[in-house]
Scaffold this motif. Structure first.
Motif, PDB file in Angstrom:
ATOM      1  N   LYS A   1      68.713 -15.914 -23.724  1.00  0.00           N
ATOM      2  CA  LYS A   1      68.817 -14.468 -23.553  1.00  0.00           C
ATOM      3  C   LYS A   1      69.931 -13.901 -24.425  1.00  0.00           C
ATOM      4  O   LYS A   1      69.786 -12.831 -25.034  1.00  0.00           O
ATOM      5  CB  LYS A   1      69.075 -14.144 -22.088  1.00  0.00           C
ATOM      6  CG  LYS A   1      69.169 -12.658 -21.764  1.00  0.00           C
ATOM      7  CD  LYS A   1      67.829 -11.951 -21.895  1.00  0.00           C
ATOM      8  CE  LYS A   1      66.892 -12.360 -20.773  1.00  0.00           C
ATOM      9  NZ  LYS A   1      65.613 -11.591 -20.832  1.00  0.00           N
ATOM     10  N   SER A   2      71.052 -14.622 -24.518  1.00  0.00           N
ATOM     11  CA  SER A   2      72.162 -14.173 -25.349  1.00  0.00           C
ATOM     12  C   SER A   2      71.761 -14.121 -26.821  1.00  0.00           C
ATOM     13  O   SER A   2      72.095 -13.165 -27.543  1.00  0.00           O
ATOM     14  CB  SER A   2      73.351 -15.120 -25.162  1.00  0.00           C
ATOM     15  OG  SER A   2      74.433 -14.746 -25.976  1.00  0.00           O
TER      16      SER A   2
ATOM     17  N   GLN B   1      68.779 -13.676 -27.911  1.00  0.00           N
ATOM     18  CA  GLN B   1      67.818 -12.577 -28.041  1.00  0.00           C
ATOM     19  C   GLN B   1      68.542 -11.234 -28.169  1.00  0.00           C
ATOM     20  O   GLN B   1      68.125 -10.365 -28.948  1.00  0.00           O
ATOM     21  CB  GLN B   1      66.900 -12.568 -26.820  1.00  0.00           C
ATOM     22  CG  GLN B   1      65.641 -11.738 -26.976  1.00  0.00           C
ATOM     23  CD  GLN B   1      64.716 -11.872 -25.778  1.00  0.00           C
ATOM     24  OE1 GLN B   1      65.070 -12.477 -24.759  1.00  0.00           O
ATOM     25  NE2 GLN B   1      63.534 -11.300 -25.900  1.00  0.00           N
ATOM     26  N   TYR B   2      69.629 -11.076 -27.408  1.00  0.00           N
ATOM     27  CA  TYR B   2      70.397  -9.826 -27.466  1.00  0.00           C
ATOM     28  C   TYR B   2      70.990  -9.587 -28.855  1.00  0.00           C
ATOM     29  O   TYR B   2      71.182  -8.445 -29.274  1.00  0.00           O
ATOM     30  CB  TYR B   2      71.534  -9.839 -26.437  1.00  0.00           C
ATOM     31  CG  TYR B   2      71.082  -9.665 -24.995  1.00  0.00           C
ATOM     32  CD1 TYR B   2      69.868  -9.064 -24.672  1.00  0.00           C
ATOM     33  CD2 TYR B   2      71.903 -10.096 -23.949  1.00  0.00           C
ATOM     34  CE1 TYR B   2      69.469  -8.913 -23.368  1.00  0.00           C
ATOM     35  CE2 TYR B   2      71.519  -9.941 -22.627  1.00  0.00           C
ATOM     36  CZ  TYR B   2      70.296  -9.349 -22.342  1.00  0.00           C
ATOM     37  OH  TYR B   2      69.912  -9.192 -21.035  1.00  0.00           O
ATOM     38  N   HIS B   3      71.295 -10.684 -29.573  1.00  0.00           N
ATOM     39  CA  HIS B   3      71.969 -10.556 -30.862  1.00  0.00           C
ATOM     40  C   HIS B   3      71.048 -10.786 -32.050  1.00  0.00           C
ATOM     41  O   HIS B   3      71.486 -10.739 -33.206  1.00  0.00           O
ATOM     42  CB  HIS B   3      73.139 -11.555 -30.943  1.00  0.00           C
ATOM     43  CG  HIS B   3      74.239 -11.263 -29.989  1.00  0.00           C
ATOM     44  ND1 HIS B   3      74.255 -11.726 -28.692  1.00  0.00           N
ATOM     45  CD2 HIS B   3      75.380 -10.528 -30.144  1.00  0.00           C
ATOM     46  CE1 HIS B   3      75.353 -11.303 -28.081  1.00  0.00           C
ATOM     47  NE2 HIS B   3      76.058 -10.577 -28.938  1.00  0.00           N
TER      48      HIS B   3
ATOM     49  N   ARG C   1      68.175  -5.515 -26.536  1.00  0.00           N
ATOM     50  CA  ARG C   1      69.625  -5.503 -26.581  1.00  0.00           C
ATOM     51  C   ARG C   1      70.179  -5.585 -25.162  1.00  0.00           C
ATOM     52  O   ARG C   1      69.496  -5.275 -24.206  1.00  0.00           O
ATOM     53  CB  ARG C   1      70.148  -4.235 -27.275  1.00  0.00           C
ATOM     54  CG  ARG C   1      69.861  -4.210 -28.774  1.00  0.00           C
ATOM     55  CD  ARG C   1      70.664  -5.297 -29.486  1.00  0.00           C
ATOM     56  NE  ARG C   1      70.371  -5.391 -30.912  1.00  0.00           N
ATOM     57  CZ  ARG C   1      69.457  -6.205 -31.441  1.00  0.00           C
ATOM     58  NH1 ARG C   1      68.747  -7.002 -30.657  1.00  0.00           N
ATOM     59  NH2 ARG C   1      69.249  -6.242 -32.743  1.00  0.00           N
ATOM     60  N   LYS C   2      71.424  -6.013 -25.080  1.00  0.00           N
ATOM     61  CA  LYS C   2      72.027  -6.159 -23.749  1.00  0.00           C
ATOM     62  C   LYS C   2      72.036  -4.815 -23.045  1.00  0.00           C
ATOM     63  O   LYS C   2      72.591  -3.839 -23.557  1.00  0.00           O
ATOM     64  CB  LYS C   2      73.458  -6.699 -23.878  1.00  0.00           C
ATOM     65  CG  LYS C   2      74.146  -6.944 -22.540  1.00  0.00           C
ATOM     66  CD  LYS C   2      75.448  -7.699 -22.710  1.00  0.00           C
ATOM     67  CE  LYS C   2      76.526  -6.836 -23.302  1.00  0.00           C
ATOM     68  NZ  LYS C   2      76.970  -5.766 -22.382  1.00  0.00           N
TER      69      LYS C   2
END
Length: 463
Positions: A269-270, A272-274, A281-282
């Motif tokens: 997930k992290s 994917q956010y970046h 995005r987060k």
């Protein structure tokens, strides 16, 4: 030098007045002395009251170090330990909050809610009274852990409260479990009804030899009634849970398969956010764990000492950690938290008077979680979030020499907001998984005791 300054303080005496003088002089009076932000006076009435300056002078005259054991055993090895009934240790006091506005003034926060941290301080003092009723004064009894503090039925109005408890589990070894409750004060001769019980809690106490500071055996508990047998069985269960928790702790073992999968899912997930090629995005309601930290440093003053004079009273530490956890939850959610429970927490080392206490509060788990387990049913649309705060404490001397941990405290609150916490370092993942395990135990215990709805808890007159 400190004693010299104390001895040089001026001594005052009031001049005598004649009868004629008193007839024309203005008359002054003062209100009854109230203990502000301290333990309810009736809970300290059994203590031997020694002013700090006297205890300090005696310690200097003996040239002893109060934080170090003398090494000389003071408890006879062949002392007789007869079994004692649970009712022999029973003790209760009434907090007349509805009758005494000045007493109530010391229990209220700025929003008019009863400060639970102050009640926790009273409960710790009550546990000491109960423990000494069972063990006698030959031993030193200290708080080892707080196994649970749970809100059962929120208060809807300010009322007199009854604090009561007794020893409910003691096998004859050094430890004993004390079960207590806070309830609406019943009418004389009556017992509190189940729906009037605000708080249920259990503390584990350990008895030590005053000279060696090593554990010593205490009187075993004699159980007779069905209720005593039920509470004794609950104490056995709590003891078993503590041992299992120690054996399976993440400090000793790697995460299980499910927990390893959760760590991997958070890592994905992290990424994917970046990922610049991914639109995700987060979200604004997701916060990294390291951004939730609050810290305090406080010098430990003798006004908060325990009955043995040179160590800080454990209830004071409960109040300090609760209020920091409450502040941390409020800063995290930008909303008023409502207390749910104090989960199993430990007192590892005593805190000496004059030392510096460092507290660190961190949001380590939110329920519903950001990423649930594959078979876990969660309501991601819930307007309430359960937030778990971990408060780590350590102590140093004033010269900032050696430091040591003094305890870990785990508080759970409900906030009226959808908000999530996200770990990103391996240490944070271990804290998250440990909190997740604890949340499962809390959820189970609340199912057994009855779940308080977040709305009912939010309308309570307590924090």
């Amino acid at each position: 030098m400190a004693l010299k300054r104390l001895s040089q303080l001026p001594r005052y005496s009031w001049p005598r007045t004649t009868a004629s003088a008193t007839s024309t002089a203005r008359q002054f009076h003062c209100s009854t002395q109230q203990c502000t932000d301290g333990v309810f006076r009736e809970l300290t009435s059994m203590r031997v009251r020694t002013p700090w300056v006297e205890a300090f002078r005696r310690q200097q005259a003996e040239q002893s170090i109060p934080t170090q054991p003398s090494g000389k055993p003071e408890v006879p090895k062949d002392r007789t330990l007869t079994s004692r009934r649970s009712e022999e240790s029973y003790h209760s006091v009434i907090l007349p909050l509805a009758q005494d506005p000045w007493l109530l003034d010391t229990y209220l926060n700025s929003s008019g809610h009863i400060r639970l941290g102050t009640l926790f301080m009273d409960l710790d003092a009550l546990s000491g009274i109960i423990a000494y009723k069972h063990t006698g004064d030959d031993v030193t009894t200290v708080t080892a852990s707080c196994d649970r503090i749970i809100i059962n039925h929120p208060l809807s109005e300010i009322c007199d409260l009854e604090l009561s408890g007794k020893v409910t589990y003691a096998t004859g070894r050094s430890s004993l479990e004390i079960t207590m409750q806070v309830a609406k004060a019943p009418k004389p001769g009556e017992k509190p009804r189940n729906e009037d019980v605000l708080i249920n809690c259990a503390f584990t106490m350990v008895s030590l030899d005053p000279g060696t500071r090593k554990p010593v055996a205490v009187n075993p508990l004699q159980v007779e009634t069905d209720e005593e047998k039920r509470l004794y069985a609950l104490g056995e269960h709590n003891s078993k849970i503590r041992k299992e928790r120690n054996q399976t702790a993440l400090i000793k073992h790697t995460p299980n398969d499910l927990e390893s999968d959760l760590i991997h899912a958070f890592w994905q997930k992290s990424l994917q956010y970046h990922d610049p090629y991914d639109s995700l995005r987060k979200p604004h309601n997701v916060h990294h764990m390291d951004t939730t930290i609050l810290r305090t440093a406080t010098i430990m003053q003798p006004q908060n000492r325990n009955r043995h004079h040179f160590m800080i009273f454990g209830g004071f530490l409960l109040k300090q950690t609760f209020e920091l956890a409450f502040t941390c939850a409020a800063a995290f959610a930008h909303a008023r938290p409502t207390f749910v429970s104090l989960d199993p927490s430990t007192f590892q080392n005593p805190v000496p008077v004059g030392s510096i206490l460092y507290l660190t509060a961190t949001v380590i788990f939110t329920d519903p979680p950001l990423i649930p387990a594959p078979d876990e049913k969660v309501d991601q649309e819930s307007e309430y979030t359960r937030v778990q705060i971990r408060v780590d404490s350590k102590v140093r001397d004033v010269e900032h020499g050696h430091s040591k941990p003094t305890g870990q405290f785990n508080y759970t609150f409900t906030v009226p907001k959808s908000i999530r916490v996200m770990p990103r370092t391996y240490q944070e993942f271990m804290m998250y998984l440990d909190a997740r395990r604890r949340a499962e135990q809390v959820r189970q215990s609340m199912e057994d005791d009855g779940i308080v709805s977040p709305k009912a808890a939010e309308n309570s007159v307590t924090e």
